[in-house]
Design an enzyme around this catalytic site. Sequence first.
Site, short mmCIF file in Angstrom:
data_model
loop_
_atom_site.label_atom_id
_atom_site.label_comp_id
_atom_site.label_asym_id
_atom_site.label_seq_id
_atom_site.Cartn_x
_atom_site.Cartn_y
_atom_site.Cartn_z
N LYS A 168 -57.86 9.62 16.12
CA LYS A 168 -56.47 9.17 16.29
C LYS A 168 -55.55 10.36 16.55
CE LYS A 168 -54.52 6.55 12.94
NZ LYS A 168 -53.12 6.50 12.45
N ASP B 65 -56.20 11.74 4.70
CA ASP B 65 -56.30 10.33 5.07
C ASP B 65 -57.53 9.66 4.47
OD1 ASP B 65 -53.96 10.15 6.55
OD2 ASP B 65 -54.91 10.84 8.39
#
Length: 441
Positions: free
Chosen positions: A27, A325
């Site tokens: 991402k 994350d």
Amino acid sequence: MSHAEPRPLTVSARGPLRGTVTVPGDKSISHRALMFSALAVGESRIEGLLEGEDVLATAAAMRAMGAQILRDDDGVWRVHGVGVGGLLQPQAALDMGNSGTSTRLLMGLVASHPITATFTGDASLSGRPMGRVIEPLARMGAEITASPGGRLPLMVRGINPAVPIAYTLPVASAQVKSAVLLAGLNTPGITRVIEPVPTRDHSERMLRGFGAELTVEDGPEGKIISITGEAELSPQHIRVPGDPSSAGFWMVAASIVPGSEIVIRNVCMNPTRTGLITALKLMGADIAEIDAREVGGEAVADLRVRHAPLKAIAVPPALAPSMIDEYPILFVAAAFAEGRTVARGAHELRVKESDRIATMRTALEAIGVRTEEHEDGLTIEGSGGDPLPGGGHVASKLDHRIAMSMTVAGLGARDPVTIDDVAPVATSYPDFFQTLDALGQ
């Protein structure tokens, strides 16, 4: 770009997970590939782009500011850039959906262009603070009007020429670092970011690849990243490696479900992103790196993960920036380990898509896991490899990583686990549930 209607899901334990998966493109790299291609003069080609909602928000914003962005039938994206300094005034507000990365990096881009952009987002993104980006960009001369608390909606009135600054990051944040560097691209002179704690360095690697004059050196306060402004970027052919954050769900799933063996192909192994692998190996996970190679300036490997008994650890706080994350799925691994895992040093989790410390504590306790909440993390009492009680209802809080992490937890629970809304998973991993079904065949 508001989310679809809530999509509840009930997850039940299933047999071994077996097979080979290719996770979506990284991402962080996908966002930057679109942005930098849009600032180059000529046509760039991007293979393996993550086609989740967050990245598509970046593509829509760059189109709104003049770039031509097309997707071919073979999945290759072609971007005709406008050049650094060539961004056009968007005719409407830029809807960032759920994407904090899009918002913060694009604020940096707009800050040094003579245009004004309004940023909006969904309920989750509108609750996230932007002050840490506003402060350095305002020092460079941009005028930023935000909602109370430095939140969205907000308006950035860029300035040209902007003022080059030397900025020491008060928190370890690749997004703040990247925002300042992107503002520096169109700022005369040299803009510097001093980074006391290393964070993911995709911006630096890719900007160099596009031809920016960027140096990284060690100083007394940390890494000094310097970019020379009024840059000219050359178009590139980019291959986006697999997202290590997405791979983390399968690493933990294979580790906790007996009899499992999964091969995850083409995972980005950038050393600023491999903290979860390091932590899981410390816990005893059976993770082997196969066919290590380099693709487009990024280290890449295939990962073979087999079920293994996990042991509790004190997670080294120094790993936090390289796995920020991945903490939600690490908490799930800890719930199945033998002993008490202590994970501290992760203050950043409080300002993600949800407060991931509080949200994961509540979610794990709902399925029978004993936890203790700290300001900067959790202590988790593991089951020693036994199934979790399960049977609870979990709130995902519009957070894709909470929804996927608790899905994995449900694979090892005695009673089915119900998650209130898994629709946000589409922001980063549209095929997650199809992949899970294929691995469980």
